[in-house]
Design a protein around this motif. Sequence first.
Motif, PDB file in Angstrom:
ATOM      1  N   ALA A 281       0.836  -1.206   0.000  1.00  0.00           N
ATOM      2  CA  ALA A 281       0.000   0.000   0.000  1.00  0.00           C
ATOM      3  C   ALA A 281       0.868   1.252   0.000  1.00  0.00           C
ATOM      4  O   ALA A 281       0.578   2.234  -0.693  1.00  0.00           O
ATOM      5  CB  ALA A 281      -0.930  -0.014   1.215  1.00  0.00           C
ATOM      6  N   ARG A 282       1.963   1.214   0.781  1.00  0.00           N
ATOM      7  CA  ARG A 282       2.874   2.373   0.804  1.00  0.00           C
ATOM      8  C   ARG A 282       3.578   2.523  -0.541  1.00  0.00           C
ATOM      9  O   ARG A 282       3.740   3.636  -1.057  1.00  0.00           O
ATOM     10  CB  ARG A 282       3.918   2.194   1.923  1.00  0.00           C
ATOM     11  CG  ARG A 282       4.988   3.298   1.949  1.00  0.00           C
ATOM     12  CD  ARG A 282       4.364   4.652   2.208  1.00  0.00           C
ATOM     13  NE  ARG A 282       5.323   5.743   2.098  1.00  0.00           N
ATOM     14  CZ  ARG A 282       5.573   6.420   0.979  1.00  0.00           C
ATOM     15  NH1 ARG A 282       4.935   6.105  -0.151  1.00  0.00           N
ATOM     16  NH2 ARG A 282       6.444   7.406   0.964  1.00  0.00           N
ATOM     17  N   GLY A 283       4.007   1.421  -1.129  1.00  0.00           N
ATOM     18  CA  GLY A 283       4.687   1.494  -2.421  1.00  0.00           C
ATOM     19  C   GLY A 283       3.790   2.017  -3.522  1.00  0.00           C
ATOM     20  O   GLY A 283       4.239   2.732  -4.422  1.00  0.00           O
ATOM     21  N   LEU A 284       2.500   1.680  -3.456  1.00  0.00           N
ATOM     22  CA  LEU A 284       1.553   2.130  -4.475  1.00  0.00           C
ATOM     23  C   LEU A 284       1.224   3.614  -4.359  1.00  0.00           C
ATOM     24  O   LEU A 284       0.557   4.171  -5.236  1.00  0.00           O
ATOM     25  CB  LEU A 284       0.265   1.303  -4.400  1.00  0.00           C
ATOM     26  CG  LEU A 284       0.409  -0.168  -4.821  1.00  0.00           C
ATOM     27  CD1 LEU A 284      -0.867  -0.941  -4.514  1.00  0.00           C
ATOM     28  CD2 LEU A 284       0.756  -0.274  -6.299  1.00  0.00           C
ATOM     29  N   MET A 285       1.673   4.251  -3.280  1.00  0.00           N
ATOM     30  CA  MET A 285       1.467   5.701  -3.130  1.00  0.00           C
ATOM     31  C   MET A 285       2.454   6.519  -3.956  1.00  0.00           C
ATOM     32  O   MET A 285       2.243   7.709  -4.175  1.00  0.00           O
ATOM     33  CB  MET A 285       1.584   6.099  -1.659  1.00  0.00           C
ATOM     34  CG  MET A 285       0.491   5.571  -0.778  1.00  0.00           C
ATOM     35  SD  MET A 285       0.711   6.094   0.953  1.00  0.00           S
ATOM     36  CE  MET A 285      -0.653   5.236   1.731  1.00  0.00           C
ATOM     37  N   TYR A 286       3.539   5.889  -4.402  1.00  0.00           N
ATOM     38  CA  TYR A 286       4.512   6.618  -5.218  1.00  0.00           C
ATOM     39  C   TYR A 286       3.886   6.959  -6.562  1.00  0.00           C
ATOM     40  O   TYR A 286       3.118   6.167  -7.137  1.00  0.00           O
ATOM     41  CB  TYR A 286       5.761   5.771  -5.448  1.00  0.00           C
ATOM     42  CG  TYR A 286       6.704   5.718  -4.268  1.00  0.00           C
ATOM     43  CD1 TYR A 286       7.383   6.851  -3.839  1.00  0.00           C
ATOM     44  CD2 TYR A 286       6.931   4.525  -3.599  1.00  0.00           C
ATOM     45  CE1 TYR A 286       8.261   6.801  -2.760  1.00  0.00           C
ATOM     46  CE2 TYR A 286       7.805   4.463  -2.521  1.00  0.00           C
ATOM     47  CZ  TYR A 286       8.465   5.597  -2.105  1.00  0.00           C
ATOM     48  OH  TYR A 286       9.328   5.548  -1.043  1.00  0.00           O
ATOM     49  N   SER A 287       4.232   8.117  -7.096  1.00  0.00           N
ATOM     50  CA  SER A 287       3.650   8.566  -8.369  1.00  0.00           C
ATOM     51  C   SER A 287       4.092   7.708  -9.547  1.00  0.00           C
ATOM     52  O   SER A 287       3.381   7.613 -10.550  1.00  0.00           O
ATOM     53  CB  SER A 287       4.043  10.031  -8.628  1.00  0.00           C
ATOM     54  OG  SER A 287       5.463  10.168  -8.651  1.00  0.00           O
ATOM     55  N   ASN A 288       5.246   7.066  -9.420  1.00  0.00           N
ATOM     56  CA  ASN A 288       5.758   6.270 -10.543  1.00  0.00           C
ATOM     57  C   ASN A 288       5.447   4.780 -10.402  1.00  0.00           C
ATOM     58  O   ASN A 288       6.001   3.958 -11.131  1.00  0.00           O
ATOM     59  CB  ASN A 288       7.273   6.449 -10.672  1.00  0.00           C
ATOM     60  CG  ASN A 288       8.024   5.862  -9.475  1.00  0.00           C
ATOM     61  OD1 ASN A 288       7.459   5.702  -8.389  1.00  0.00           O
ATOM     62  ND2 ASN A 288       9.297   5.535  -9.667  1.00  0.00           N
TER      63      ASN A 288
END
Length: 370
Positions: free
Chosen positions: A143-150
């Motif tokens: 979930a935290r990784g999916l918050m990155y714009s890329n």
Amino acid sequence: MRFPALCLSYGGAFVAAYIAVIVFAGAPLLAAEFALGARSKSLFPLKQICPYGGAVGGLSAINSAAMCACYGAVIAVLAMRSCIFYSQVNYGLTADMPQITPFIAALVFIALAFFACRNARTRARVARAAVIFQAALFAVLAARGLMYSNCAKVLAEAFALNAFLLISPQVWLAAVGQALLSLSLAAGVMPAFAAEMPRSLSPVRAAAIVCGANLGGGLLAAVATITLAGGAGCLDGLGGSALQNALSLYPAALSAAFSNAHICGLFGSIFYISLTLTAFVSALSLVRPAYLWACRARISARTAAFMLCAALFAVCLPFCLGAPVGAADKICCEVVAPIAAAGEISCFAFHLLTARRKGAKIEVWKILNS
């Protein structure tokens, strides 16, 4: 930690190959191991269906014990990192404390001996806790990784399907090796485990559950690892060594994901606790065939467990003192395990080919579904 690296190396071709290996080889072989273990009380049940089945079972049990000895050093390193990661991030404590690694490994094998002679329900609770803990942690990290714009771009590149790679032997060898490793196939583990499964659970259904959870867990770990590493700009550090990914890549990825040092240290410690618990459960299953063999001696189950784990600690000690554990693990997982798997498949094939009567062949299918 190895599954995400393989996804990044081969993209969607590895995922497609892995699914094919799981469906057409992993699940059937796992169901056959479950069925064989459930119907037999023999230590090496392959011996009952094939003349050389005892040798194949013995090789599997020895390789399983050798892998457990390697895991001892890995667990010790992960346990040490889980204890010091918070202080390492916040107070600059050194990440390497090799002088206490043998001591922690000794504690690991004492714990293995203790749980090895416990009943199936107790060991099942430990395994269940490891699965739930790890799934919850990687869900949060994903979930935290999916918050990155890329994140969408990184995932699209990582899982892009290159059809030409599907004809590459390396992709299929990687998929087979990962399946053997993550499903503990041809390690003597699953037939021993099947003897303790509830009789109401059919081997086919059990194999489907295990394979589905295995694939789902691998994809979840891949999404979490690739998005976190991509967001931190350290995807190039994701390699084929699972331990190296855990010890080198994740500290950088977590530091970038959680700017607050206290939160980063807390998540890092939880991350290494999760890996420690998962590796311990793996070692506990890997030691099972050798433990059952040791129990055949005229000694108590507890004595057999502690004597076996003392011997495995002696094998593990050089790895704790700096011997390359990766090389030993590679031999066990990528050389001996495929040989044992080929031998196991040939045993089942021999059994089916020599079942001359049609009723005998039907009986095999009934056993798998009973």
